[in-house]
Design a protein around this motif. Structure first.
Motif, mmCIF file in Angstrom:
data_model
loop_
_atom_site.group_PDB
_atom_site.id
_atom_site.type_symbol
_atom_site.label_atom_id
_atom_site.label_comp_id
_atom_site.label_asym_id
_atom_site.label_seq_id
_atom_site.Cartn_x
_atom_site.Cartn_y
_atom_site.Cartn_z
ATOM 1 N N GLU A 83 44.392 37.627 39.403
ATOM 2 C CA GLU A 83 43.327 36.623 39.453
ATOM 3 C C GLU A 83 42.516 36.722 40.738
ATOM 4 O O GLU A 83 41.473 36.075 40.867
ATOM 5 C CB GLU A 83 43.903 35.219 39.289
ATOM 6 C CG GLU A 83 44.912 34.781 40.312
ATOM 7 C CD GLU A 83 46.344 35.160 39.968
ATOM 8 O OE1 GLU A 83 47.265 34.490 40.462
ATOM 9 O OE2 GLU A 83 46.546 36.140 39.218
ATOM 10 N N GLU A 129 40.199 30.406 36.313
ATOM 11 C CA GLU A 129 39.348 30.025 37.448
ATOM 12 C C GLU A 129 40.014 28.945 38.293
ATOM 13 O O GLU A 129 39.962 28.984 39.528
ATOM 14 C CB GLU A 129 37.996 29.533 36.943
ATOM 15 C CG GLU A 129 37.006 29.182 38.041
ATOM 16 C CD GLU A 129 35.684 28.701 37.508
ATOM 17 O OE1 GLU A 129 34.707 28.688 38.278
ATOM 18 O OE2 GLU A 129 35.610 28.321 36.313
ATOM 19 N N GLU A 173 39.520 36.569 35.585
ATOM 20 C CA GLU A 173 38.559 35.673 34.928
ATOM 21 C C GLU A 173 37.411 36.460 34.305
ATOM 22 O O GLU A 173 37.024 36.224 33.151
ATOM 23 C CB GLU A 173 38.011 34.660 35.926
ATOM 24 C CG GLU A 173 37.001 33.702 35.306
ATOM 25 C CD GLU A 173 36.241 32.891 36.339
ATOM 26 O OE1 GLU A 173 35.232 32.261 35.956
ATOM 27 O OE2 GLU A 173 36.622 32.905 37.522
ATOM 28 N N GLN A 174 36.861 37.425 35.033
ATOM 29 C CA GLN A 174 35.741 38.213 34.521
ATOM 30 C C GLN A 174 36.161 39.058 33.322
ATOM 31 O O GLN A 174 35.428 39.161 32.331
ATOM 32 C CB GLN A 174 35.192 39.097 35.635
ATOM 33 C CG GLN A 174 34.529 38.325 36.756
ATOM 34 C CD GLN A 174 34.375 39.155 38.019
ATOM 35 O OE1 GLN A 174 34.399 40.384 37.978
ATOM 36 N NE2 GLN A 174 34.233 38.488 39.160
ATOM 37 N N ASP A 213 39.894 37.751 43.551
ATOM 38 C CA ASP A 213 38.517 38.231 43.530
ATOM 39 C C ASP A 213 37.847 38.069 42.160
ATOM 40 O O ASP A 213 36.895 38.777 41.838
ATOM 41 C CB ASP A 213 38.447 39.698 43.960
ATOM 42 C CG ASP A 213 39.070 39.924 45.330
ATOM 43 O OD1 ASP A 213 38.645 39.247 46.280
ATOM 44 O OD2 ASP A 213 40.000 40.734 45.446
ATOM 45 N N GLY A 214 38.363 37.140 41.355
ATOM 46 C CA GLY A 214 37.746 36.852 40.067
ATOM 47 C C GLY A 214 37.975 37.908 39.005
ATOM 48 O O GLY A 214 37.390 37.836 37.919
ATOM 49 N N ASP A 269 42.306 32.795 47.231
ATOM 50 C CA ASP A 269 42.389 33.420 45.910
ATOM 51 C C ASP A 269 43.388 34.569 45.885
ATOM 52 O O ASP A 269 43.279 35.472 45.068
ATOM 53 C CB ASP A 269 41.007 33.907 45.463
ATOM 54 C CG ASP A 269 40.493 35.072 46.300
ATOM 55 O OD1 ASP A 269 41.012 35.275 47.420
ATOM 56 O OD2 ASP A 269 39.573 35.771 45.844
#
Length: 381
Positions: free
Chosen positions: A143, A171, A149-150, A145-146, A213
């Motif tokens: 999860e 997120e 989710e991306q 650095d995004g 994160d």
């Protein structure tokens, strides 16, 4: 009944360069989880498994690179880029006592590949080709650095089944600050988490500093007091870091399957950690190394699932067991190290349990009967 094609995608293995350099232990853990998931999926009837090494995918990806025209499928963003990294090669033989690895599936040409959403191409032609060819996608991504989710959003916009939590849930849990806020609002005992710019309590004990994160204990440091922790953050311009008062206790984790706000506990795990140069280093898990005789951990699992009801599939929950009960440290909407020992520990195929969730919570079944302690080691950093 038609067979389901499941695409298992690990962006690091496919050549996606992470924004942060990963230590060797995290890379070894990723390889271990990849192989464990392939073995579990390969043991299921009616499932064909695709990876970036599947016959046909490389050719489709190469054709897509030519046909995409103005779409740049080799560049991602300033934080990461997609290259032509080595494809995963499935082991010709599985370890003793493990199910055989699944046979790769031939992927027919997909001339319409470039019509996929642009964000699907961010992760390279291999991902776009696998997404096009599959019915469902199981992303093996952090999860941080995004990334997860991306990937999850790209899978859904590509109109494929996401074998993981909803992007909104990813997120939330990707931020230590937001996770603590949401869990606290849901009545879940959680370790207090602060921004460096917040008014901090005047606790005299040690403090922990970690990326907001971050995944696992990546770049997680222990300081003797609040002043030392803040001084390190200022000296390193680490604004994306958070602070937590150190909570003494036994470190553990839960291996769950979640669906529609309900959790089923597969294992209560003992986590093994080492300290070196004031940094935490994860050594591994003893799957079902903790007992839950009074049901405290099962209740904690239900509270977490209720607080974040769009968690789905396999979920890990990290906690510290104190004299006053368990306090949540982190929630991981992805495979954790303990997954590698779940099949041996419980006698159940955890990938099969996740796929059963496609039929809703009624398919969550009875509690796990066998709970044998199994050690999963990731090695020293």
């Amino acid at each position: 009944m038609a067979r389901m094609k499941v695409f298992v995608f690990d962006p690091i293995a496919a050549g996606v360069t992470p924004a942060r350099r990963l230590p060797g232990t995290l890379r070894r853990q990723g390889e271990m989880l990849f192989q464990a998931l392939l073995a579990d999926l390969g043991a299921l009837s009616g499932i064909d498994v695709l990876t970036t090494a599947s016959p046909g995918l490389a050719a489709v990806a190469a054709d897509a690179a030519v046909d995409a025209g103005g779409v740049d499928i080799t560049a991602a963003s300033a934080e990461s880029h997609v290259g032509n990294g080595p494809a995963w090669v499935q082991s010709p033989a599985a370890p003793d006592g493990q199910p055989a690895m699944p046979s790769a599936v031939e992927v027919p040409p997909q001339p319409q590949l470039p019509s996929l959403p642009l964000e699907a191409h961010r992760f390279g032609a291999q991902f776009a080709a696998g997404l096009q060819a599959a019915d469902a996608v199981w992303p093996l991504a952090s999860e941080s650095d995004g990334m997860l989710e991306q990937l999850s959003r790209a899978i859904l916009r590509g109109k494929r089944i996401l074998l993981g939590s909803a992007p909104g849930a990813v997120e939330v849990v990707a931020s230590k600050l937001e996770l603590a806020r949401v869990l606290r609002a849901g009545g879940v005992a959680v370790v207090a988490t602060y921004s460096p710019h917040a008014a901090l309590p005047h606790d005299s004990g040690p403090w922990v500093v970690k990326p907001d994160d971050g995944a696992g204990c990546l770049d997680t440091r222990l300081f003797s007091d609040r002043a030392a922790a803040l001084a390190w953050i200022r000296a390193n311009a680490a604004d994306r870091y958070v602070l937590q008062p150190f909570v003494a206790g036994k470190l553990g984790s839960l291996s769950l399957i979640c669906c529609d706000g309900i959790a089923r506990v597969l294992a209560c795990n003992l986590e093994r950690m080492a300290m070196r140069d004031n940094r935490f280093h994860f050594l591994g898990s003893v799957v079902n190394g903790l007992s839950d005789g009074d049901g405290t951990l099962a209740r904690l699992a239900q509270q977490v699932a209720a607080a974040i009801p769009t968690l789905w599939g396999y979920v890990g929950v990290d906690f510290v067991l104190t004299a006053h009960g368990a306090m949540v440290l982190d929630v991981n909407p992805r495979l954790t190290a303990a997954y590698a020992g779940l099949h041996a520990s419980t006698g159940c195929n955890p990938a099969g349990l996740v796929l059963d969730l496609l039929n809703g919570t009624a398919a969550m079944g009875t509690p796990v009967g066998m709970r044998r302690a199994v050690s999963v080691d990731v090695g020293m950093p």
